[in-house]
Enzyme design. Structure first.
Site, short mmCIF file in Angstrom:
data_model
loop_
_atom_site.label_atom_id
_atom_site.label_comp_id
_atom_site.label_asym_id
_atom_site.label_seq_id
_atom_site.Cartn_x
_atom_site.Cartn_y
_atom_site.Cartn_z
N HIS A 80 0.82 -1.22 0.00
CA HIS A 80 0.00 0.00 0.00
C HIS A 80 0.85 1.26 0.00
CE1 HIS A 80 0.50 -0.09 4.48
NE2 HIS A 80 0.39 1.21 4.35
N ASP A 134 -0.32 -7.63 1.30
CA ASP A 134 0.22 -6.26 1.36
C ASP A 134 1.74 -6.29 1.54
OD1 ASP A 134 0.49 -3.53 1.54
OD2 ASP A 134 -0.38 -3.37 3.56
N SER A 240 4.18 2.45 8.14
CA SER A 240 3.84 1.42 7.16
C SER A 240 5.06 0.96 6.39
CB SER A 240 2.80 1.96 6.19
OG SER A 240 1.56 2.14 6.80
N GLY A 241 5.12 -0.34 6.12
CA GLY A 241 6.23 -0.89 5.36
C GLY A 241 7.44 -1.25 6.19
#
Length: 292
Positions: A80, A134, A240-241
């Site tokens: 994402h 994801d 995120s990530g």
């Protein structure tokens, strides 16, 4: 997702795992075990170079996601992070860069430097705005040079391997430069790298917690929950990530990345732990991408 720390303690056994993958040409997972620092609003300062595989992914010069160094050419992150927000459009490699050896986003650190991206590989099952699969890999335009503050992460063995683990009830560490609170009024994005301890929650227990809170979130077997029943400690937006890490066994100061910060409901809410992509489910795909 974001790091938030409160002043209560939960006693959780620190269990270590001895089976892992190293896709690099040097020892993986070597980290600097820093002393505990005074807690700040929204987290705890990590030491400079404490997690030398953690990178900042930037767009137009600004940090927006984290990533993990797999080897000197590839970075693991969340799918994402690479969506433009317009339909299913994906960012072009030239739109983003990574910065390695970063600690304070507001400082021009002498050993921190940017790298260009050559190619982006999203998992074939990933669809923008959906949490399933994801995960993504960035291929660098040039090879990284190893140093004390730039090293690869260890990854877990694949599910199905006889030493595979689900990591249930293991105390893990999440790190990033994410938001300090779900509410902007209580704190913006962190400038210095933050870290926090979260407990890996059994999938069925995590599902029951989400259901008890009236949420219809479907937690897949390819995902992993981590947090605390009371809330207060979590990852948030701009984390995120980034990596969720546990200790390996038999080696001092060695970690493996078992999760990728993915999704959740808000940040640090009670019985709504963060949801991570479970890396062990994607080892065959990771191998396929980096060996092309």
């Amino acid at each position: 997702m974001q790091l938030q720390i409160v002043l209560f303690l939960t006693i959780i056994p620190i269990i270590s795992i001895n089976a892992f993958n190293n896709f690099a040409d040097v020892k993986c997972g070597s980290y600097k075990s820093g002393q505990r620092l005074a807690k700040i609003v929204g987290g705890e300062n990590a030491e400079k170079g404490e997690f030398p595989w953690l990178v900042s992914i930037t767009r137009r010069g600004g940090h927006f996601c984290g990533g993990t160094v797999i080897n000197n050419r590839f970075i693991l992150t969340a799918g994402h992070c690479l969506c433009t927000g317009i339909g299913q459009d994906i960012l072009k490699p030239g739109n983003i860069k990574i910065t390695v050896s970063q600690h304070d986003l507001t400082q021009k650190e002498s050993d921190a430097y940017q790298m260009d991206i050559k190619a982006i590989s999203l998992h074939p099952g990933y669809i923008c705005n959906k949490p399933k699969d994801d995960i993504a890999i960035l291929e660098l335009d040039q090879e990284l040079q190893w140093s004390e503050t730039v090293l690869p992460a260890c990854l877990p063995v694949a599910s199905g391997h006889h030493k595979h683990s689900k990591f249930d009830n293991i105390l893990a560490t999440v790190a990033g430069w994410g938001w300090m609170s779900e509410k902007n009024s209580k704190g913006g994005r962190a400038n210095r790298l933050q870290k926090a301890r979260v407990n890996v929650i059994e999938t069925e227990k995590c599902r029951s917690w989400y259901k008890a809170q009236g949420k219809k979130t479907k937690i897949q077997e390819t995902q992993l929950c981590a947090g605390h029943e009371q809330g207060g400690i979590d990852a948030c937006w701009a984390d995120s990530g980034g990596p969720l890490m546990v200790k390996t066994e038999g080696q001092s100061n060695q970690l493996m990345v078992v999760g990728v910060v993915s999704t959740g409901i808000g940040c640090a809410r009670p019985q709504l732990p963060g949801i991570y992509t479970r890396v062990s489910e994607y080892i065959p795909w990771i191998k396929e991408v980096i060996r092309r």
